[in-house]
Design a protein around this motif. Sequence first.
Motif, mmCIF file in Angstrom:
data_model
loop_
_atom_site.group_PDB
_atom_site.id
_atom_site.type_symbol
_atom_site.label_atom_id
_atom_site.label_comp_id
_atom_site.label_asym_id
_atom_site.label_seq_id
_atom_site.Cartn_x
_atom_site.Cartn_y
_atom_site.Cartn_z
ATOM 1 N N VAL A 158 31.787 47.415 -16.396
ATOM 2 C CA VAL A 158 32.042 48.759 -16.757
ATOM 3 C C VAL A 158 32.163 49.519 -15.403
ATOM 4 N N ARG A 159 32.946 50.456 -15.417
ATOM 5 C CA ARG A 159 33.050 51.197 -14.049
ATOM 6 C C ARG A 159 32.187 52.500 -14.399
ATOM 7 N N LEU A 160 31.406 52.704 -13.399
ATOM 8 C CA LEU A 160 30.232 53.594 -13.662
ATOM 9 C C LEU A 160 29.632 54.070 -12.549
ATOM 10 N N GLY A 161 29.310 55.303 -12.273
ATOM 11 C CA GLY A 161 28.512 55.771 -11.125
ATOM 12 C C GLY A 161 27.437 56.726 -11.593
ATOM 13 N N ILE A 162 26.364 56.729 -10.631
ATOM 14 C CA ILE A 162 25.145 57.480 -10.956
ATOM 15 C C ILE A 162 24.746 58.108 -9.741
ATOM 16 N N SER A 163 24.505 59.487 -9.974
ATOM 17 C CA SER A 163 23.980 60.583 -9.073
ATOM 18 C C SER A 163 22.715 61.066 -9.444
ATOM 19 N N ASP A 164 21.654 61.241 -8.520
ATOM 20 C CA ASP A 164 20.448 61.909 -8.763
ATOM 21 C C ASP A 164 20.402 63.194 -7.567
ATOM 22 N N MET A 165 19.333 63.998 -8.413
ATOM 23 C CA MET A 165 19.304 65.094 -7.942
ATOM 24 C C MET A 165 17.785 65.656 -7.416
ATOM 25 N N GLU A 166 17.690 66.402 -6.435
ATOM 26 C CA GLU A 166 16.212 66.495 -6.007
ATOM 27 C C GLU A 166 15.291 67.365 -7.192
ATOM 28 N N ASP A 167 15.961 68.044 -7.918
ATOM 29 C CA ASP A 167 15.400 68.801 -8.928
ATOM 30 C C ASP A 167 15.246 68.075 -10.164
ATOM 31 N N GLY A 168 15.151 66.845 -10.250
ATOM 32 C CA GLY A 168 14.843 66.140 -11.501
ATOM 33 C C GLY A 168 15.833 66.062 -12.331
ATOM 34 N N GLY A 169 16.995 65.471 -11.910
ATOM 35 C CA GLY A 169 18.210 65.290 -12.474
ATOM 36 C C GLY A 169 18.928 64.188 -12.337
ATOM 37 N N ILE A 170 19.948 63.425 -13.312
ATOM 38 C CA ILE A 170 20.731 62.224 -13.019
ATOM 39 C C ILE A 170 21.898 62.752 -14.036
ATOM 40 N N VAL A 171 23.105 62.480 -13.176
ATOM 41 C CA VAL A 171 24.338 62.441 -13.698
ATOM 42 C C VAL A 171 25.122 61.073 -13.797
#
Length: 270
Positions: free
Chosen positions: A220-233
């Motif tokens: 799969v072609r996939l990317g994951i980003s996390d955020m300081e405020d408890g979020g994941i994209v």
Amino acid sequence: MRETGLLSLEAKKRHARTKIHGYYEGAFKFTRPVRLDDDSLSVYLIHVGGGYVDGDTYESTITLGEGAELAVTSQASTKVYKTPSRPVEQHTNIQLAADSVLEYFLDPLILYEGARFIQNTTIELESDAVFFYSDIITPGWSEDGVNFRYDWVRNKLKVYQNGKLVLFDHLLLEPDEELEGVLQLEGHTHVGSFVLFHPNATRELAERLYENVYESFPDVRLGISDMEDGGIVVRILSDRTQTIERIISHIHTFARGELLDKGEISWRKY
């Protein structure tokens, strides 16, 4: 009524159970609530027409009170047809009170030849509210077999936590000779997104999610980003709707188990 479809849905927790009420007009409807296998309360959104056409406008509002829990999906894919005069617009506003949980998973958006589509989704989260969300954008069938016959799609997602903007995701797909190039779709035709907000959505969880997905979907072609405020994209590229649907379902099941202590959701659509 100015809108082609209008929908308002409110969920409140009463005596340890979530109750819903609301209204709809025009081409939008929602079903009576259904309890799923794990006792989650679910609602199915319905478009009573054959698809979205030139100049249609849709407005949805979903509000969850403190501690309420709701899973929302659609009955079928959203189909956008040729829009020679004005683009179709869809605006969704979601408000989640403290400790509420919303799982919002609509079927894919399919864009046919000549389609122009604007989607604006705004989420307002209070303390410890939980939000799971996904979307899939796919090109529709064309007579000559060319994948990108739609004109453009503009998809904006804004998430606020306690009044602070913590995510602004603006995805613009406008088919040209560069759309399938580097830093865009990179040779693929379909794009999917998964967004989650939870107090325990840490970088460590994002890393474990990444490893978990690649164990099951190594190509799969996939990317994951996390955020300081408890979020994941999560962003996914593919050439098949079904592939992205399987990956999103896998991520959803992982997130439910890790963050909600629940198993795989069964939507009972078929």
